[in-house]
Design a protein around this motif. Structure first.
Motif, short mmCIF file in Angstrom:
data_model
loop_
_atom_site.label_atom_id
_atom_site.label_comp_id
_atom_site.label_asym_id
_atom_site.label_seq_id
_atom_site.Cartn_x
_atom_site.Cartn_y
_atom_site.Cartn_z
N ARG A 73 0.90 -1.24 0.07
CA ARG A 73 -0.17 0.08 -0.30
C ARG A 73 0.89 1.24 0.24
NH1 ARG A 73 -5.24 -1.46 1.13
NH2 ARG A 73 -5.51 -3.31 1.94
N ILE A 74 2.04 1.05 0.63
CA ILE A 74 2.90 2.24 0.89
C ILE A 74 3.56 2.77 -0.65
CG2 ILE A 74 4.75 3.21 1.82
CD1 ILE A 74 4.21 1.54 4.34
N VAL A 75 3.90 1.39 -1.45
CA VAL A 75 4.53 1.44 -2.59
C VAL A 75 3.35 2.04 -3.57
CG1 VAL A 75 5.31 -0.22 -4.68
CG2 VAL A 75 6.05 -0.27 -2.09
N ASP A 76 2.13 1.88 -3.22
CA ASP A 76 1.23 2.30 -4.13
C ASP A 76 1.15 3.59 -4.37
OD1 ASP A 76 0.42 -0.01 -5.05
OD2 ASP A 76 -1.43 -0.34 -3.64
N ARG A 77 1.57 4.37 -3.13
CA ARG A 77 1.32 5.81 -2.98
C ARG A 77 2.79 6.54 -3.24
NH1 ARG A 77 -1.05 9.12 2.20
NH2 ARG A 77 -0.45 11.28 1.30
N PHE A 78 3.69 5.85 -3.00
CA PHE A 78 5.23 6.59 -2.91
C PHE A 78 6.14 5.80 -4.02
CE2 PHE A 78 3.88 7.36 1.21
CZ PHE A 78 3.54 8.76 1.43
N GLY A 79 5.85 4.81 -4.45
CA GLY A 79 6.58 4.22 -5.56
C GLY A 79 7.64 3.27 -5.10
N THR A 80 8.02 2.32 -5.86
CA THR A 80 9.18 1.23 -5.30
C THR A 80 10.26 2.04 -4.83
OG1 THR A 80 8.05 -0.44 -6.55
CG2 THR A 80 10.32 -0.71 -5.59
N LYS A 81 11.20 2.61 -5.44
CA LYS A 81 12.14 3.36 -5.49
C LYS A 81 12.37 3.82 -3.93
CE LYS A 81 14.09 5.98 -8.44
NZ LYS A 81 15.41 5.55 -8.78
N LEU A 82 11.44 4.83 -3.77
CA LEU A 82 11.51 5.45 -2.26
C LEU A 82 11.23 4.63 -1.17
CD1 LEU A 82 11.75 8.25 -0.73
CD2 LEU A 82 9.27 8.53 -1.29
N VAL A 83 10.36 3.72 -1.30
CA VAL A 83 9.93 2.88 -0.35
C VAL A 83 11.17 1.96 -0.09
CG1 VAL A 83 8.50 0.60 0.60
CG2 VAL A 83 7.47 2.86 -0.59
N VAL A 84 11.74 1.19 -0.92
CA VAL A 84 12.90 0.44 -0.59
C VAL A 84 14.35 1.18 -0.39
CG1 VAL A 84 14.46 -1.16 -2.00
CG2 VAL A 84 12.03 -1.46 -2.49
N ALA A 85 14.38 2.53 -0.89
CA ALA A 85 15.64 3.22 -0.44
C ALA A 85 15.16 3.64 0.94
CB ALA A 85 15.73 4.25 -1.26
N THR A 86 14.04 4.03 1.54
CA THR A 86 13.89 4.39 2.63
C THR A 86 14.16 3.26 3.91
OG1 THR A 86 12.32 6.14 2.20
CG2 THR A 86 12.14 5.18 4.42
N GLY A 87 13.54 1.93 3.32
CA GLY A 87 13.84 0.80 3.95
C GLY A 87 15.13 0.38 4.36
N LEU A 88 15.91 0.32 3.47
CA LEU A 88 17.55 0.07 3.65
C LEU A 88 18.15 1.16 4.35
CD1 LEU A 88 17.96 -1.28 0.12
CD2 LEU A 88 18.38 -2.51 2.39
N SER A 89 17.61 2.41 4.24
CA SER A 89 18.22 3.58 5.11
C SER A 89 17.90 3.28 6.42
CB SER A 89 17.67 4.84 4.69
OG SER A 89 17.97 5.16 3.37
N LEU A 90 16.87 2.96 6.91
CA LEU A 90 16.41 2.49 8.27
C LEU A 90 16.98 1.51 8.70
CD1 LEU A 90 12.30 2.86 8.17
CD2 LEU A 90 14.14 4.41 9.26
N VAL A 91 17.49 0.31 8.09
CA VAL A 91 18.37 -0.66 8.43
C VAL A 91 19.78 -0.16 8.77
CG1 VAL A 91 19.36 -2.82 7.68
CG2 VAL A 91 16.77 -2.33 7.23
N THR A 92 20.29 0.88 7.86
CA THR A 92 21.29 1.28 7.99
C THR A 92 21.41 1.91 9.38
OG1 THR A 92 21.74 1.74 5.69
CG2 THR A 92 23.15 2.99 7.13
N LEU A 93 20.56 2.88 9.74
CA LEU A 93 20.44 3.39 10.93
C LEU A 93 20.40 2.63 11.98
CD1 LEU A 93 20.16 6.19 12.57
CD2 LEU A 93 17.60 5.89 12.06
N GLY A 94 19.63 1.64 11.84
CA GLY A 94 19.28 0.48 13.16
C GLY A 94 20.58 -0.13 13.18
N MET A 95 21.24 -0.47 12.26
CA MET A 95 22.77 -1.05 12.43
C MET A 95 23.82 -0.09 13.21
SD MET A 95 22.44 -4.29 11.62
CE MET A 95 21.18 -5.25 10.69
N LEU A 96 23.67 0.91 12.79
CA LEU A 96 24.55 2.01 13.53
C LEU A 96 24.20 2.08 14.84
CD1 LEU A 96 24.92 4.72 10.68
CD2 LEU A 96 26.64 3.05 11.37
#
Length: 562
Positions: free
Chosen positions: A323-346
């Motif tokens: 549903r989030i992808v439908d609104r914002f697109g795959t690029k933004l959602v996946v890039a945001t998700g991986l950015s959150l993983v980066t932050l969480g690992m830090l």
């Protein structure tokens, strides 16, 4: 109601069967780890045998994925799934009754054959059952279920070992597989490539040999050393074999894997994202389970409960990500998700020996939420970029990237942890304790705690130094994982398209409609008679007619049968 309509109407029941089939793999991947001490005692297994009880499955599973996916496309995906479940159940039964460690290694390899048939079949059947506008949600559920084993494995393993003999951890697979097989007979349609061409034994052999060499080198490198001649030779052999495989496939008239798929940025960028997020996921769980048990002193069952929030967040976030992808697109959602993983690992670098569970859980939640945003959209991009006729081999590529990325994550992050831990514990103990104590402590944090226990009160500093060194190594490993996730976020931001091209959507809708025997394509609109503009028929499944490129769509037998 026609058989075609029934096949469409029962698609969510089919998804339930596919998820049940997936559970048997994800559960087995983690439940065995809990039983390692018991297996060591009851089967008199040495360290190498214990390692190969786990690695024999992984090696066979990863090595056969591409070939198994291709065979499913050729001969039928339902048949491949049910054969895989039967082999997995047979291997589980054999594993439960073995009497030696070497026998268990062999039966685990047999289970790997079954797993290689099961895993790509689940996703390829899903892709061929669900129309494009529902596929993202279905893949989200599939991806969420794949997280169950993270927490359920330790919980189930701990419970079974507390009440039954060690073979029960394998016997639990049999009723799950049996239910999935029977349900599949009555619910699941069959699908396959209608024009598969000739078999590609050369391509299959090259892919199996190349993946075997690669995964073997990854598994053994942390123990033997990354510069060990055997490891270097295996990595070189893997590189040569896989390059030759790619060249062969480009020149073959009937390739097992059409390497031109990698020209599509949806396929390639998403595959890279999956590889890198599983690198971080497997490496992180490898660190975290040890942190819970060896630093915080949790039991296996308590560790399972501690990991439940991680699995639950993944299970909730992954299905809703569409549903989030439908609104914002795959690029933004996946890039945001991986950015959150980066932050969480830090953020993991803030954990200490004295940290509480609350200190862990909110950091864990950041990573789980990021992974939930990443896994399903990336998987949907891979599957949505391929012809449905090649869903099996496409699913196998997706699964192979997961396995290779995960194995690399454990190996590299584990090596970063071990390197830091070994040097710091030796520095802390040398000259203060006997050489045998230093050697035991250097081998692992578990060895350090065991050695400390034999020294009484005098051993408390040994345990404290080992825990401090381990936490420092955890910080080092988390930094490596964060770099992996950051690279993935960058790749997604630069190369992953925000939306699927309309031509790809229409092509898959046409294939799906042809599979279930519904409608035909209008040349100008791409919608079949009786179909709404949103891609769904008022009285049933989406109904385009044939593939946009004019080729025949995959054949499907909508009548369930054995």
């Amino acid at each position: 109601m026609s058989n075609a309509d029934r096949a469409y109407d029962r698609r969510w029941w089919i998804l339930l069967v596919l998820c049940l089939s997936l559970v048997v793999i994800t559960l087995d991947n983690t439940i065995l780890n809990v039983a390692i001490p018991t297996l060591q005692r009851d089967l008199n297994a040495n360290t190498s045998q214990l390692q190969w009880m786990v690695d024999a499955y992984t090696l066979v599973f990863a090595g056969l994925l591409l070939t198994a996916g291709s065979l499913g496309d050729r001969f039928g995906r339902r048949g491949a799934l049910q054969l895989g479940l039967a082999i997995f159940a047979l291997g589980s039964l054999a594993s439960a009754v073995v009497t030696t460690a070497d026998q268990l290694i062999a039966t685990r390899a047999l289970m790997g054959i079954g797993g290689a048939l099961i895993m790509p079949s689940t996703l390829s059947i899903l892709t061929n059952v669900f129309p494009a506008h529902e596929r993202g949600r279905a893949i989200g559920i599939w991806a969420g279920v794949s997280a169950i084993g993270i927490a359920l494995g330790p919980l189930a393993g701990g419970f079974l070992l507390s009440h039954f003999y060690w073979g029960s951890i394998f016997l639990v697979n049999i009723p799950i597989a049996a239910v999935a097989i029977v349900a599949g007979i009555f619910l699941m349609p069959n699908s396959k490539d209608p024009h598969p061409g000739k078999l590609d034994p050369v391509g299959a052999g090259l892919s199996i040999a190349g993946l075997f060499a690669l995964v073997y080198a990854i598994i053994e490198a942390p123990q033997d050393g990354w510069t060990d001649p055997t490891i270097v030779t295996m990595f070189a052999a893997a590189a040569v074999l896989l390059v030759v495989f790619a060249i062969w496939e480009t020149r073959s008239t009937h390739p097992m894997l059409d390497v031109t798929f990698f020209k599509n940025p949806r396929f390639t960028a998403a595959s890279a994202g999956i590889t890198l997020v599983f690198f971080a996921l497997f490496g992180y769980t490898f660190l975290l389970t040890q942190y819970f048990q060896l630093v915080l002193g949790y039991s296996a069952i308590k560790t399972g409960f501690a990991l439940l929030p991680f699995a639950l967040i993944l299970m909730i976030t992954a299905p809703t990500s569409s549903r989030i992808v439908d609104r914002f697109g795959t690029k933004l959602v996946v890039a945001t998700g991986l950015s959150l993983v980066t932050l969480g690992m830090l953020l993991q670098t803030g954990l200490q020996v004295s940290s509480s569970y609350l200190d862990v859980i909110w950091r864990m939640a950041v990573i789980a939420f990021g992974m939930g945003l990443t896994l399903a959209p990336s998987t949907e991009s891979i599957m949505g970029s391929l012809p449905l006729a090649k869903a099996g081999v496409g699913s196998a590529v997706n699964d192979t990237t997961r396995q290779v990325g995960g194995a690399l994550g454990v190996a590299i992050i584990g090596s970063a942890l071990s390197s830091y831990y070994g040097s710091h514990i030796v520095h802390a103990l040398t000259g203060k304790y006997p050489p045998n104590v230093v050697a035991a402590a250097k081998s692992s944090i578990g060895g350090a705690i065991d050695a400390a226990s034999t020294l009484g009160n005098a051993g408390k500093p040994v345990a404290a130094a080992a825990k401090a060194a381990f936490v420092g190594g955890l910080h080092r490993g988390a930094l490596v994982a964060s770099i992996s996730a950051l690279i993935g976020a960058t790749v997604a931001a630069l190369y992953l398209p925000a939306r699927a091209p309309r031509a790809e959507i229409e092509e898959q809708e046409a294939e799906l409609a042809a599979e279930i025997g519904a409608g035909h394509v209008h040349s100008e609109g791409g919608h079949a008679d009786g179909q709404q503009a949103d891609g769904q028929r008022a009285d049933g499944p989406p109904a385009d007619g044939q593939r946009a490129d004019g080729q025949s769509a995959p054949a499907i037998d909508p009548t369930p049968s054995a």
